[in-house]
Design a protein around this motif. Structure first.
Motif, mmCIF file in Angstrom:
data_model
loop_
_atom_site.group_PDB
_atom_site.id
_atom_site.type_symbol
_atom_site.label_atom_id
_atom_site.label_comp_id
_atom_site.label_asym_id
_atom_site.label_seq_id
_atom_site.Cartn_x
_atom_site.Cartn_y
_atom_site.Cartn_z
ATOM 1 N N GLU A 60 2.350 17.174 5.339
ATOM 2 C CA GLU A 60 3.603 16.917 4.634
ATOM 3 C C GLU A 60 3.355 16.222 3.302
ATOM 4 O OE1 GLU A 60 7.737 15.595 6.360
ATOM 5 O OE2 GLU A 60 6.521 13.801 6.042
ATOM 6 N N GLU A 61 2.402 15.273 3.277
ATOM 7 C CA GLU A 61 2.105 14.562 2.035
ATOM 8 C C GLU A 61 1.426 15.484 1.032
ATOM 9 O OE1 GLU A 61 3.511 11.769 1.793
ATOM 10 O OE2 GLU A 61 4.000 11.734 3.914
ATOM 11 N N VAL A 62 0.553 16.362 1.516
ATOM 12 C CA VAL A 62 -0.104 17.336 0.639
ATOM 13 C C VAL A 62 0.942 18.281 0.042
ATOM 14 C CG1 VAL A 62 -1.756 19.244 0.537
ATOM 15 C CG2 VAL A 62 -2.281 17.207 1.896
ATOM 16 N N ALA A 63 1.854 18.766 0.881
ATOM 17 C CA ALA A 63 2.904 19.680 0.411
ATOM 18 C C ALA A 63 3.785 19.006 -0.631
ATOM 19 C CB ALA A 63 3.746 20.162 1.590
ATOM 20 N N HIS A 64 4.159 17.750 -0.383
ATOM 21 C CA HIS A 64 4.999 17.025 -1.341
ATOM 22 C C HIS A 64 4.258 16.825 -2.665
ATOM 23 C CE1 HIS A 64 7.923 15.113 1.803
ATOM 24 N NE2 HIS A 64 8.227 16.356 1.491
ATOM 25 N N GLY A 85 0.781 -1.233 0.000
ATOM 26 C CA GLY A 85 0.000 0.000 0.000
ATOM 27 C C GLY A 85 0.810 1.278 0.000
ATOM 28 N N ILE A 86 1.906 1.312 0.751
ATOM 29 C CA ILE A 86 2.684 2.545 0.889
ATOM 30 C C ILE A 86 3.815 2.549 -0.135
ATOM 31 C CG2 ILE A 86 4.045 3.970 2.456
ATOM 32 C CD1 ILE A 86 2.580 2.633 4.791
ATOM 33 N N PRO A 87 3.905 3.568 -0.977
ATOM 34 C CA PRO A 87 4.892 3.571 -2.068
ATOM 35 C C PRO A 87 6.342 3.618 -1.580
ATOM 36 C CG PRO A 87 3.149 5.165 -2.486
ATOM 37 C CD PRO A 87 2.996 4.716 -1.062
ATOM 38 N N GLU A 88 7.209 3.151 -2.451
ATOM 39 C CA GLU A 88 8.643 3.146 -2.198
ATOM 40 C C GLU A 88 9.164 4.539 -1.872
ATOM 41 O OE1 GLU A 88 12.607 1.374 -2.262
ATOM 42 O OE2 GLU A 88 10.622 0.437 -2.310
ATOM 43 N N PHE A 89 8.605 5.571 -2.511
ATOM 44 C CA PHE A 89 9.117 6.925 -2.296
ATOM 45 C C PHE A 89 8.749 7.483 -0.920
ATOM 46 C CE2 PHE A 89 5.210 7.380 -4.932
ATOM 47 C CZ PHE A 89 4.413 8.127 -4.095
ATOM 48 N N ARG A 90 7.865 6.786 -0.206
ATOM 49 C CA ARG A 90 7.568 7.162 1.183
ATOM 50 C C ARG A 90 8.161 6.187 2.192
ATOM 51 N NH1 ARG A 90 2.868 8.110 4.262
ATOM 52 N NH2 ARG A 90 1.463 6.886 2.967
ATOM 53 N N LEU A 91 8.159 4.914 1.835
ATOM 54 C CA LEU A 91 8.676 3.885 2.733
ATOM 55 C C LEU A 91 9.409 2.828 1.902
ATOM 56 C CD1 LEU A 91 8.900 2.551 5.524
ATOM 57 C CD2 LEU A 91 6.675 1.464 5.086
ATOM 58 N N ASP A 140 -0.791 9.297 -2.213
ATOM 59 C CA ASP A 140 0.121 8.272 -2.718
ATOM 60 C C ASP A 140 -0.198 7.932 -4.170
ATOM 61 O OD1 ASP A 140 1.452 8.101 -0.311
ATOM 62 O OD2 ASP A 140 0.404 6.299 0.372
ATOM 63 N N ALA A 141 -1.495 7.755 -4.474
ATOM 64 C CA ALA A 141 -1.892 7.395 -5.832
ATOM 65 C C ALA A 141 -1.573 8.509 -6.820
ATOM 66 C CB ALA A 141 -3.386 7.068 -5.861
ATOM 67 N N ALA A 142 -1.846 9.758 -6.424
ATOM 68 C CA ALA A 142 -1.590 10.894 -7.308
ATOM 69 C C ALA A 142 -0.099 11.034 -7.607
ATOM 70 C CB ALA A 142 -2.132 12.174 -6.669
ATOM 71 N N ARG A 143 0.714 10.895 -6.574
ATOM 72 C CA ARG A 143 2.160 11.029 -6.758
ATOM 73 C C ARG A 143 2.727 9.842 -7.538
ATOM 74 N NH1 ARG A 143 4.537 11.999 -1.003
ATOM 75 N NH2 ARG A 143 6.418 12.531 -2.194
ATOM 76 N N MET A 144 2.145 8.667 -7.324
ATOM 77 C CA MET A 144 2.566 7.491 -8.080
ATOM 78 C C MET A 144 2.260 7.661 -9.568
ATOM 79 S SD MET A 144 4.013 4.532 -8.062
ATOM 80 C CE MET A 144 3.991 3.830 -6.398
ATOM 81 N N ALA A 145 1.142 8.320 -9.876
ATOM 82 C CA ALA A 145 0.753 8.504 -11.276
ATOM 83 C C ALA A 145 1.839 9.228 -12.068
ATOM 84 C CB ALA A 145 -0.566 9.269 -11.355
ATOM 85 N N TYR A 146 2.449 10.249 -11.479
ATOM 86 C CA TYR A 146 3.552 10.935 -12.171
ATOM 87 C C TYR A 146 4.720 9.982 -12.399
ATOM 88 C CZ TYR A 146 1.791 15.725 -12.195
ATOM 89 O OH TYR A 146 1.079 16.871 -12.474
#
Length: 499
Positions: free
Chosen positions: A360-364, A218-224, A331-337
């Motif tokens: 923090e996630e919104v800012a990123h 569930g949690i992307p590599e770029f976060r965990l 997570d999904a939105a950032r993964m899409a890029y």
């Protein structure tokens, strides 16, 4: 707030450290001195570059930054931060060690109640838990100004791992009792650790081919980073915990069979909440509409971005809409890029103030180019002749009075329907409970939402079975799941000592 380079933040941290290091050595920092120390921001990668990479975004504190941030702690006698932590980490004590530069001692203190500090330091919502009640934050009238407990927890955990200082916790003499743990997410791993420490033979059953549960799929590599989760699992294996992957309890074996035929004396159910929720609007069955659960699982666990090698390649899209406002939506939105999208929108029917996602996630997400469309939500998915999504019809909202959640209720504005072109819609509205466990286990009671019912010790209606985490709470956090796991493990250990 605009992005500040990692180099600049490192330089600032070094400067602040030089200002206070002599007073730190002499233990001469007064509360006034501590309040004057500026909060240390977390260094992160450059947004334009990182938005196309899977590498972890946040880089972690330097040693100087960690010491400076720890020096902000007032060492309150009433320790509100400890009460705010679901597993009651001795927070002032570990921070005091960080301020002295004793990083290994600090992580050892954390591990008296939390064996997953590298994970919790990254993904737990500290701002609503330990940092939410921090005295420093209250003095400044902002949780954003609280002592950065989570960042310090991450720092000392990473220091231990990167310097090969990790040691397996002591395990008591074998009791001859067997514990089955269903699910290898945060609740399951916590139960496995605590029951194994008590000397029981513990086996964790995981439905997927990799251990870690939601922390892996569930949690992307770029976060965990998955290597961190793997390391934590390895630590449990070194303690003697057994893992069985590709084992779906309820199908491979039922829970009853594990207890009655396989000789397990107790079982813990920590299977999470993996049944995705959808919008229930026309056109939702078109090609290109996908749940965030599936989207992230394909990318995180199945490596769908490796299109030439993946057995389950990702659905290619250039304009992506994400419906929802929580961490999963971010997570999904950032993964899409990272999967090749050219433009990504988040559709949320309330305003920025009501967003449930971490700031923090919104800012990123914003730094990386995600555009937020507030007070808008899909009412129809529009397809082309081939059955693929080509647009989403949205309706605008205004906010009314607060609802049961405390957030202002969104009210539709009649006649405000409009379309936005896209070739993918990711639905991130949360998950329900998978009914498999309840359906295949007679005597295991659940509520109308499918959540397993437990008492104050996490004991279910079924003898010898405890449960915790998302399967009990619904969508919860890693640390809340761990808190339930600790309660369950204590109860299981007490039960096995008497039986």
């Amino acid at each position: 707030m605009s992005h500040i380079s990692a180099e600049k933040l490192t330089e600032i941290g070094k400067t602040e450290y030089d200002k206070i290091k002599e007073k730190l050595k002499a233990s001469a920092l007064t509360p006034k001195d501590r309040m004057a120390i500026p909060q240390q921001d977390m260094p992160s990668r450059e947004p334009i570059i990182r938005a196309r990479q899977m590498s972890e975004v946040a880089l972690g504190y330097t040693k100087e930054q960690a010491v400076v941030e720890a020096a902000r702690c007032l060492q309150c006698k009433n320790q509100p931060c400890v009460s705010g932590c679901p597993v009651n980490i001795p927070i002032p004590q570990f921070i005091a060690e960080v301020a002295k530069g004793e990083f290994k001692a600090a992580v050892d203190i954390i591990k008296t109640t939390n064996l997953l500090p590298a994970i919790c330091g990254r993904v737990c919502p500290q701002e609503t838990q330990c940092q939410g009640v921090c005295t420093v934050g209250k003095i400044f009238k902002s949780t954003d100004k609280a002592v950065s407990i989570g960042r310090l927890e991450r720092f000392v955990a990473d220091f231990e791992r990167e310097n090969n200082l990790t040691t397996a916790p002591a395990v008591a003499k074998s009791t001859g009792k067997k514990v089955a743990v269903i699910g290898s997410g945060p609740a399951g791993l916590t139960v496995a650790a605590d029951t194994r420490r008590a000397g029981h033979d513990v086996t964790v059953f995981e439905a997927f081919h990799k251990e870690g549960g939601v922390m892996v799929y569930g949690i992307p590599e770029f976060r965990l980073p998955k290597s961190i989760v793997a390391k934590e699992v390895e630590n449990l294996k070194n303690m003697g915990v057994h893992f069985e992957t590709n084992f779906l309890v309820g199908r491979t074996y039922t829970l009853g069979q594990l207890l009655d035929e396989k000789g397990f004396d107790a079982a813990f159910v920590g299977t999470g909440a993996g049944l995705p929720k959808f919008l229930g609007i026309p056109g939702e069955n078109l090609i290109g509409v996908i749940s965030a659960n599936e989207y992230l699982t394909r990318a995180n666990l199945m490596k769908a971005y490796m299109r030439e090698k993946s057995d389950t390649p990702t659905y290619e899209s250039k304009i992506v809409c994400v419906s929802g406002g929580g961490n999963v939506a971010m997570d999904a939105a950032r993964m899409a890029y990272r999967l090749g999208a050219e433009k990504v929108y988040i559709l949320y029917r309330r305003t920025r103030e009501e967003l449930p996602a971490r700031k923090e996630e919104v800012a990123h997400a914003e730094e990386e180019g995600v555009e937020f469309k507030f007070l808008e939500s899909p009412v129809e998915v529009i397809g082309d002749e081939s059955g693929h999504i080509r647009a989403v019809k949205l309706i605008r909202f205004e906010l009314g009075e607060p609802d049961a959640s405390g957030r202002r209720r969104p009210i539709k504005i009649n006649g405000s329907e409009h379309e936005i072109a896209c070739d993918a819609l990711i639905v991130a509205l949360g998950n329900g409970s998978n009914p498999l466990m309840v359906k295949t286990t007679p005597g295991l009671d659940a509520d109308e939402h499918g959540h397993i019912i437990v008492d104050e010790n996490q004991l279910t209606s079924h003898a010898k079975v405890w449960a915790g985490g998302d399967i009990v709470l619904g969508a919860a956090t890693v640390i809340l799941a761990m808190g339930e796991g600790r309660k369950a493990a204590a109860s299981i250990n007490e039960y096995l000592a008497k039986n």
